[in-house]
Write a protein that holds these residues in place. Structure first.
Motif, PDB file in Angstrom:
ATOM      1  N   LEU A  33       7.728   1.415  -1.167  1.00  0.00           N
ATOM      2  CA  LEU A  33       7.492   1.583   0.270  1.00  0.00           C
ATOM      3  C   LEU A  33       7.306   3.049   0.627  1.00  0.00           C
ATOM      4  O   LEU A  33       7.211   3.407   1.802  1.00  0.00           O
ATOM      5  CB  LEU A  33       8.681   1.011   1.052  1.00  0.00           C
ATOM      6  CG  LEU A  33       8.841  -0.501   0.916  1.00  0.00           C
ATOM      7  CD1 LEU A  33      10.201  -0.953   1.420  1.00  0.00           C
ATOM      8  CD2 LEU A  33       7.717  -1.221   1.666  1.00  0.00           C
ATOM      9  N   ASP A  56      16.075  -1.221  -1.372  1.00  0.00           N
ATOM     10  CA  ASP A  56      15.233  -0.955  -0.189  1.00  0.00           C
ATOM     11  C   ASP A  56      14.133  -2.008  -0.060  1.00  0.00           C
ATOM     12  O   ASP A  56      13.838  -2.491   1.038  1.00  0.00           O
ATOM     13  CB  ASP A  56      14.539   0.417  -0.309  1.00  0.00           C
ATOM     14  CG  ASP A  56      15.533   1.554  -0.175  1.00  0.00           C
ATOM     15  OD1 ASP A  56      16.693   1.280   0.193  1.00  0.00           O
ATOM     16  OD2 ASP A  56      15.151   2.706  -0.464  1.00  0.00           O
ATOM     17  N   TRP A  80      13.763  -4.541   3.059  1.00  0.00           N
ATOM     18  CA  TRP A  80      12.503  -4.570   3.802  1.00  0.00           C
ATOM     19  C   TRP A  80      11.950  -6.003   3.821  1.00  0.00           C
ATOM     20  O   TRP A  80      11.520  -6.505   4.863  1.00  0.00           O
ATOM     21  CB  TRP A  80      11.504  -3.598   3.160  1.00  0.00           C
ATOM     22  CG  TRP A  80      10.135  -3.679   3.761  1.00  0.00           C
ATOM     23  CD1 TRP A  80       9.686  -3.065   4.888  1.00  0.00           C
ATOM     24  CD2 TRP A  80       9.029  -4.459   3.251  1.00  0.00           C
ATOM     25  NE1 TRP A  80       8.364  -3.407   5.116  1.00  0.00           N
ATOM     26  CE2 TRP A  80       7.944  -4.254   4.135  1.00  0.00           C
ATOM     27  CE3 TRP A  80       8.855  -5.294   2.153  1.00  0.00           C
ATOM     28  CZ2 TRP A  80       6.707  -4.858   3.934  1.00  0.00           C
ATOM     29  CZ3 TRP A  80       7.626  -5.907   1.959  1.00  0.00           C
ATOM     30  CH2 TRP A  80       6.569  -5.686   2.848  1.00  0.00           C
ATOM     31  N   GLN A 107      13.721  -8.166   6.214  1.00  0.00           N
ATOM     32  CA  GLN A 107      13.295  -7.921   7.603  1.00  0.00           C
ATOM     33  C   GLN A 107      11.959  -8.599   7.903  1.00  0.00           C
ATOM     34  O   GLN A 107      11.723  -9.100   8.996  1.00  0.00           O
ATOM     35  CB  GLN A 107      13.145  -6.423   7.859  1.00  0.00           C
ATOM     36  CG  GLN A 107      14.479  -5.704   8.022  1.00  0.00           C
ATOM     37  CD  GLN A 107      14.342  -4.214   7.710  1.00  0.00           C
ATOM     38  OE1 GLN A 107      13.239  -3.660   7.684  1.00  0.00           O
ATOM     39  NE2 GLN A 107      15.474  -3.561   7.462  1.00  0.00           N
TER      40      GLN A 107
END
Ligand code: SAM
Length: 337
Positions: free
Chosen positions: A138, A186, A190, A193
């Protein structure tokens, strides 16, 4: 010849069976070996020219082939791949054509997501069912380093995909030591989400990136260990043919699905139900075996010969080994990952 949809459908199911008794009913079809990216683990800079003018199957030939495989061998899933499939200029009409001849085929695509923002709606309308998007990091700078491309269009593409009504795309991330192995948590957070499932892939030592991938190899066990320091991982049922071992990842109020695909350290050949066709018409019955056959012999003076396809496909699939020798000189960008 017996045809799908008739009274003989049940009799015909599973007629393409390899020498080890596995039913082969999933096809990965590469529509181009061109790619706008040069991912270090696939096609390192300067190794393969992705825009060669080598002869390829055209869409009419692809449709003849798909129709025959669908009707004769009860093909259940077709995944369009590449190269980068979104670079294939007639992709939308190809999908429309596939949908016309194979209304109930599970039709999926693996893409790097570039151009997905523009194409999501037409792809959905054409009849594509699902999309997997490759996204290894990301971090925009690292994405650029790893792939040679830009991150923002990929994120836009994922968002757009969901906005137009596709199921949330599955995210594929190849894990490389010292590159993105510190970003797994992470990536999972992500994905949670976004409401997408993320799958971490072991880097396969194939093609021109073989030694790069060996040097940076991260095993499924290490990936699991890294994730379990943050999340409770509850194992989920593995469907037959499923490449990923999947978990429900839970941390506090957060939850999401994480898959680990381990073609190197926890091989799943027993589950295999796949064959691959490259953009230039070669059939690879096994990803880890360089042996392949040329399907272009099925056209003589432009006329399609189903009998030739049957001979070629059946003998190639019959020779598929339980486990491929894991020596694959052909790059993933050409094989269709
Ligand atoms: N261009 C499309 C994309 O990026 O998704 C489709 C083709 S790409 C070859 C298909 C998948 O193969 C991607 O998810 C990519 O990460 C994966 N891949 C490529 N080389 C790999 C390797 N050496 N080991 C494991 N996965 C690899």
């Amino acid at each position: 010849m017996l045809k799908r949809g008739g009274v003989h459908q049940a009799v015909r199911e599973g007629t393409l069976v390899d020498g080890c008794g596995r039913r082969i009913d999933h096809l990965r079809l590469s529509v181009t070996s061109a790619c706008n990216l040069r991912c270090l683990y696939c096609r390192p800079k300067g190794t393969i020219d992705p825009f060669t003018s080598a002869p390829v199957l055209d869409d009419a030939q692809r449709l003849e082939l798909i129709q025959h495989l669908y009707e004769t061998y009860y093909l259940r899933q077709l995944r369009l791949t590449g190269g980068e499939p979104l670079l294939h200029s007639t992709l939308v009409s190809l999908i429309q054509g596939i949908r016309r001849i194979a209304p109930d085929l599970d039709l999926a695509m693996t893409t790097n997501g570039w151009r997905l923002a523009d194409l999501a709606r037409p792809l959905l309308d054409a009849g594509l069912n699902r999309v997997n998007v490759s996204l290894d990091t990301l971090d925009p700078a690292q994405y650029r380093h790893l792939t040679g491309g830009e991150l923002a269009p990929v994120l836009d593409g994922i968002e757009r995909c969901m906005a137009v009504g596709f199921p949330p795309p599955r995210i594929n991330a190849v894990v490389l030591a010292g590159v993105n192995d510190h970003q797994l948590v992470d990536l999972v957070e992500w994905s949670m989400q976004q409401g997408t499932e993320i799958r971490f892939l072991e880097a396969m030592p194939i093609g021109p990136a073989a030694s790069f991938n060996r040097d940076r190899f991260v095993s499924a066990a290490t990936i699991r260990h890294a994730l379990s320091r943050r999340f409770e991982l509850v194992p989920l049922h593995r469907n037959h043919g499923e490449t990923a071992v999947r978990y429900l990842a839970v941390h506090g109020g957060q939850r999401g699905i994480v898959g680990i695909i381990a073609p190197v350290s926890e091989r799943f050949c027993g589950q295999c139900r796949r064959m691959r066709i490259t953009a230039d018409g070669r059939l690879f019955p096994c990803l880890l075996d360089e042996r392949n056959v040329d399907l272009r012999t099925a056209w003589r003076h432009g006329v399609f010969s189903p009998d030739t396809v049957d001979d070629v496909v059946q003998s190639a699939v019959e020779a598929k080994q339980w486990q491929g020798p894991a020596l694959q000189p052909t790059a993933m960008v050409q094989l269709g990952g």
